[in-house]
Write a protein that holds these residues in place. Structure first.
Motif, PDB file in Angstrom:
ATOM      1  N   LEU A   1     -29.221 -59.739 -24.737  1.00 17.30           N
ATOM      2  CA  LEU A   1     -29.020 -58.651 -25.068  1.00 17.30           C
ATOM      3  C   LEU A   1     -29.239 -57.727 -23.932  1.00 17.30           C
ATOM      4  O   LEU A   1     -30.114 -57.611 -22.913  1.00 17.30           O
ATOM      5  CB  LEU A   1     -30.390 -58.119 -26.081  1.00 17.30           C
ATOM      6  N   LEU A   2     -27.741 -56.918 -23.437  1.00 13.32           N
ATOM      7  CA  LEU A   2     -28.015 -56.207 -22.938  1.00 13.32           C
ATOM      8  C   LEU A   2     -27.499 -54.758 -22.660  1.00 13.32           C
ATOM      9  O   LEU A   2     -26.721 -54.372 -24.009  1.00 13.32           O
ATOM     10  CB  LEU A   2     -26.884 -56.744 -21.051  1.00 13.32           C
ATOM     11  N   PRO A   3     -28.271 -53.537 -22.001  1.00 16.57           N
ATOM     12  CA  PRO A   3     -27.594 -52.159 -22.565  1.00 16.57           C
ATOM     13  C   PRO A   3     -25.688 -52.178 -22.519  1.00 16.57           C
ATOM     14  O   PRO A   3     -25.053 -53.445 -21.731  1.00 16.57           O
ATOM     15  CB  PRO A   3     -27.891 -51.505 -21.939  1.00 16.57           C
ATOM     16  N   ARG A   4     -24.866 -51.961 -23.065  1.00 18.90           N
ATOM     17  CA  ARG A   4     -23.836 -51.663 -23.256  1.00 18.90           C
ATOM     18  C   ARG A   4     -23.658 -51.331 -21.975  1.00 18.90           C
ATOM     19  O   ARG A   4     -22.060 -51.799 -21.256  1.00 18.90           O
ATOM     20  CB  ARG A   4     -23.014 -51.064 -24.179  1.00 18.90           C
ATOM     21  N   GLN A   5     -24.020 -49.702 -20.911  1.00 18.55           N
ATOM     22  CA  GLN A   5     -22.832 -50.082 -20.070  1.00 18.55           C
ATOM     23  C   GLN A   5     -23.271 -50.959 -18.627  1.00 18.55           C
ATOM     24  O   GLN A   5     -22.575 -51.176 -18.531  1.00 18.55           O
ATOM     25  CB  GLN A   5     -23.723 -48.980 -19.801  1.00 18.55           C
ATOM     26  N   ALA A   6     -24.490 -52.169 -18.747  1.00 15.59           N
ATOM     27  CA  ALA A   6     -24.081 -53.283 -18.154  1.00 15.59           C
ATOM     28  C   ALA A   6     -23.098 -54.306 -18.758  1.00 15.59           C
ATOM     29  O   ALA A   6     -22.725 -55.128 -17.620  1.00 15.59           O
ATOM     30  CB  ALA A   6     -25.698 -54.118 -18.462  1.00 15.59           C
ATOM     31  N   ALA A   7     -22.437 -54.379 -19.654  1.00 17.74           N
ATOM     32  CA  ALA A   7     -21.918 -55.582 -20.358  1.00 17.74           C
ATOM     33  C   ALA A   7     -20.655 -55.185 -19.331  1.00 17.74           C
ATOM     34  O   ALA A   7     -20.032 -55.331 -19.358  1.00 17.74           O
ATOM     35  CB  ALA A   7     -21.999 -55.613 -21.888  1.00 17.74           C
ATOM     36  N   ALA A   8     -20.354 -53.809 -20.118  1.00 20.91           N
ATOM     37  CA  ALA A   8     -18.860 -53.008 -19.544  1.00 20.91           C
ATOM     38  C   ALA A   8     -18.814 -53.131 -18.647  1.00 20.91           C
ATOM     39  O   ALA A   8     -17.596 -53.374 -17.882  1.00 20.91           O
ATOM     40  CB  ALA A   8     -18.975 -51.604 -20.113  1.00 20.91           C
ATOM     41  N   LEU A   9     -19.784 -52.735 -16.798  1.00 16.30           N
ATOM     42  CA  LEU A   9     -19.545 -52.992 -16.132  1.00 16.30           C
ATOM     43  C   LEU A   9     -19.001 -54.506 -15.751  1.00 16.30           C
ATOM     44  O   LEU A   9     -18.681 -54.682 -14.660  1.00 16.30           O
ATOM     45  CB  LEU A   9     -20.734 -53.329 -15.156  1.00 16.30           C
ATOM     46  N   ARG A  10     -19.832 -55.507 -15.818  1.00 11.09           N
ATOM     47  CA  ARG A  10     -19.830 -57.209 -16.043  1.00 11.09           C
ATOM     48  C   ARG A  10     -17.694 -57.404 -16.333  1.00 11.09           C
ATOM     49  O   ARG A  10     -17.439 -58.607 -15.600  1.00 11.09           O
ATOM     50  CB  ARG A  10     -20.624 -57.940 -17.132  1.00 11.09           C
ATOM     51  N   ALA A  11     -17.658 -56.413 -17.543  1.00  8.05           N
ATOM     52  CA  ALA A  11     -16.196 -57.175 -18.292  1.00  8.05           C
ATOM     53  C   ALA A  11     -15.677 -56.470 -17.355  1.00  8.05           C
ATOM     54  O   ALA A  11     -14.706 -56.998 -17.096  1.00  8.05           O
ATOM     55  CB  ALA A  11     -16.756 -55.750 -19.903  1.00  8.05           C
TER      56      ALA A  11
END
Length: 100
Positions: free
Chosen positions: A64-74
């Motif tokens: 489970l990642l913060p959305r900001q981290a997931a958005a950066l990875r995407a």
């Protein structure tokens, strides 16, 4: 991963990379084959315990990642071909080299 279809796709890739059939993996994870196939195609609704069991059998972690981290990875994944070493290693582990 932001939706059930993405999760199912990753489960299927991991299953195939390990040479398991849907029947074999479902049996190992203690679920019906139809439940697994519905998840893999993004049509199912799976209990968290069953998803964790699948992840365990496939040597995967559910993070489970913060959305900001997931958005950066995407954003990195969709970039102009540039990837971090970590991103390249993750793709290799998931058997996705050369896949969008």
């Amino acid at each position: 991963m932001t939706n059930l279809q993405d999760i199912g796709h990753r489960i299927r890739l991991a299953r195939k990379a390990r040479g398991l059939t849907a029947i074999e993996l479902a049996g190992l994870a203690g679920m019906h084959r139809n439940t697994l196939l519905a998840l893999e195609t993004g049509r199912g609704n799976i209990e968290l315990g069953k998803l964790l069991s699948l992840c365990n059998e496939l040597d995967l972690d559910l993070l489970l990642l913060p959305r900001q981290a997931a958005a950066l990875r995407a954003a990195e994944h969709q970039g102009a071909g540039s990837q971090t070493e970590l991103g390249q290693r993750l793709q290799a582990l998931m058997g996705q080299e050369g896949q969008p």
